[in-house]
Design a protein around this motif. Sequence first.
Motif, short mmCIF file in Angstrom:
data_model
loop_
_atom_site.label_atom_id
_atom_site.label_comp_id
_atom_site.label_asym_id
_atom_site.label_seq_id
_atom_site.Cartn_x
_atom_site.Cartn_y
_atom_site.Cartn_z
N VAL A 111 -28.53 -6.17 -58.20
CA VAL A 111 -29.00 -5.91 -56.92
C VAL A 111 -30.56 -6.09 -55.64
O VAL A 111 -31.33 -5.45 -56.18
CB VAL A 111 -27.90 -4.20 -56.62
CG1 VAL A 111 -28.17 -4.10 -55.70
CG2 VAL A 111 -27.09 -3.81 -57.15
N MET A 112 -30.41 -6.41 -54.71
CA MET A 112 -31.23 -6.61 -53.74
C MET A 112 -31.64 -5.73 -52.62
O MET A 112 -30.42 -5.90 -51.47
CB MET A 112 -31.63 -8.37 -53.95
CG MET A 112 -33.43 -8.05 -53.18
SD MET A 112 -34.02 -9.42 -52.84
CE MET A 112 -32.34 -10.80 -51.82
N VAL A 113 -32.71 -4.99 -51.83
CA VAL A 113 -32.27 -4.10 -50.93
C VAL A 113 -33.58 -4.53 -50.14
O VAL A 113 -34.39 -4.91 -50.76
CB VAL A 113 -32.58 -2.94 -51.10
CG1 VAL A 113 -32.23 -2.51 -49.82
CG2 VAL A 113 -30.77 -1.92 -52.00
N THR A 114 -33.41 -4.60 -49.25
CA THR A 114 -34.09 -5.49 -48.33
C THR A 114 -34.54 -4.46 -47.11
O THR A 114 -33.12 -4.25 -46.60
CB THR A 114 -34.62 -6.96 -47.81
OG1 THR A 114 -33.09 -6.96 -47.14
CG2 THR A 114 -34.49 -7.70 -49.06
N THR A 115 -35.92 -4.07 -46.71
CA THR A 115 -36.07 -3.88 -45.09
C THR A 115 -36.76 -5.19 -44.38
O THR A 115 -37.51 -5.43 -45.41
CB THR A 115 -36.95 -2.53 -45.09
OG1 THR A 115 -36.24 -1.40 -46.37
CG2 THR A 115 -37.09 -1.87 -43.97
N LEU A 116 -36.44 -5.22 -43.39
CA LEU A 116 -37.37 -6.04 -42.53
C LEU A 116 -37.89 -5.61 -40.72
O LEU A 116 -37.57 -4.93 -40.93
CB LEU A 116 -36.18 -6.96 -41.17
CG LEU A 116 -36.40 -8.07 -41.04
CD1 LEU A 116 -37.72 -8.65 -41.49
CD2 LEU A 116 -35.47 -8.35 -40.35
N THR A 117 -39.25 -5.95 -40.96
CA THR A 117 -40.22 -5.20 -40.45
C THR A 117 -40.44 -6.27 -39.12
O THR A 117 -40.83 -7.98 -39.64
CB THR A 117 -41.32 -5.04 -41.04
OG1 THR A 117 -40.72 -3.56 -41.46
CG2 THR A 117 -42.47 -4.02 -39.58
N GLU B 293 -44.78 -15.93 -41.12
CA GLU B 293 -45.05 -16.05 -39.98
C GLU B 293 -43.43 -16.96 -39.28
O GLU B 293 -43.08 -17.01 -38.37
CB GLU B 293 -45.94 -17.07 -39.32
CG GLU B 293 -47.31 -16.60 -39.38
CD GLU B 293 -47.55 -15.86 -37.51
OE1 GLU B 293 -46.67 -15.75 -37.09
OE2 GLU B 293 -48.55 -15.08 -37.62
N ASP B 294 -43.17 -17.61 -40.03
CA ASP B 294 -41.80 -18.77 -40.11
C ASP B 294 -40.83 -17.70 -41.21
O ASP B 294 -40.82 -17.79 -42.34
CB ASP B 294 -42.38 -19.82 -41.15
CG ASP B 294 -40.71 -20.58 -41.44
OD1 ASP B 294 -39.53 -20.05 -40.60
OD2 ASP B 294 -41.07 -22.11 -41.19
N GLU B 295 -39.93 -16.79 -40.02
CA GLU B 295 -38.63 -16.33 -40.69
C GLU B 295 -37.95 -16.81 -42.12
O GLU B 295 -37.24 -16.37 -43.05
CB GLU B 295 -38.57 -15.46 -39.76
CG GLU B 295 -38.69 -14.80 -38.72
CD GLU B 295 -38.06 -13.90 -37.76
OE1 GLU B 295 -36.59 -13.90 -37.92
OE2 GLU B 295 -37.85 -13.72 -37.41
N ASP B 296 -37.64 -18.00 -41.02
CA ASP B 296 -36.49 -19.38 -42.10
C ASP B 296 -37.25 -19.39 -43.52
O ASP B 296 -36.01 -19.33 -44.71
CB ASP B 296 -35.66 -20.17 -41.11
CG ASP B 296 -35.78 -20.18 -39.97
OD1 ASP B 296 -34.46 -18.58 -39.94
OD2 ASP B 296 -35.13 -20.93 -38.81
N PHE B 297 -37.84 -19.47 -43.24
CA PHE B 297 -38.67 -20.46 -44.65
C PHE B 297 -38.87 -18.71 -45.37
O PHE B 297 -38.48 -18.59 -46.87
CB PHE B 297 -40.31 -20.50 -44.60
CG PHE B 297 -40.75 -20.54 -45.23
CD1 PHE B 297 -41.18 -21.97 -46.49
CD2 PHE B 297 -42.38 -19.65 -45.96
CE1 PHE B 297 -41.52 -21.26 -47.92
CE2 PHE B 297 -42.34 -19.28 -47.51
CZ PHE B 297 -42.87 -20.65 -48.05
N ALA C 290 -42.33 -9.06 -42.09
CA ALA C 290 -42.41 -8.72 -43.53
C ALA C 290 -40.90 -8.48 -43.70
O ALA C 290 -40.04 -7.25 -43.23
CB ALA C 290 -43.58 -7.33 -43.84
N LEU C 291 -41.11 -8.42 -45.10
CA LEU C 291 -39.29 -7.91 -45.87
C LEU C 291 -40.33 -6.80 -46.76
O LEU C 291 -40.83 -7.48 -47.85
CB LEU C 291 -38.98 -8.60 -46.23
CG LEU C 291 -38.30 -10.10 -45.41
CD1 LEU C 291 -38.05 -11.44 -45.80
CD2 LEU C 291 -37.28 -9.08 -44.55
#
Length: 90
Positions: A69-75, A46-50, A3-4
């Motif tokens: 500006v784009m800030v992302t948090t990955l889980t 389910e598909d990280e690359d996608f 999830a992002l």
Amino acid sequence: MIALQISLYPVGQEEIKAALDAFWESLSGQNVKYKITPLSTITWSEDEDFLYQSVFKAYRKARKFGHAVMVTTLTTGNQQEIEQLLDFMP
């Protein structure tokens, strides 16, 4: 599954709605699951690359309206864990 959490900040633009709408329309057009919250957009797959490619493509669409500006948090987690996380989002 990942999830992002994405916060997109159009820079130097008087009107930010067009850039945000372009971002969300791009995600929709790519069949990306997402949820808009008051402070961010949550996407998951389910598909990280996608997911990475789809979010970056949406970011490019938003930038057509000006700098951003784009800030992302990955889980990461399994489907149940990600769904539990999404339940906490408004």
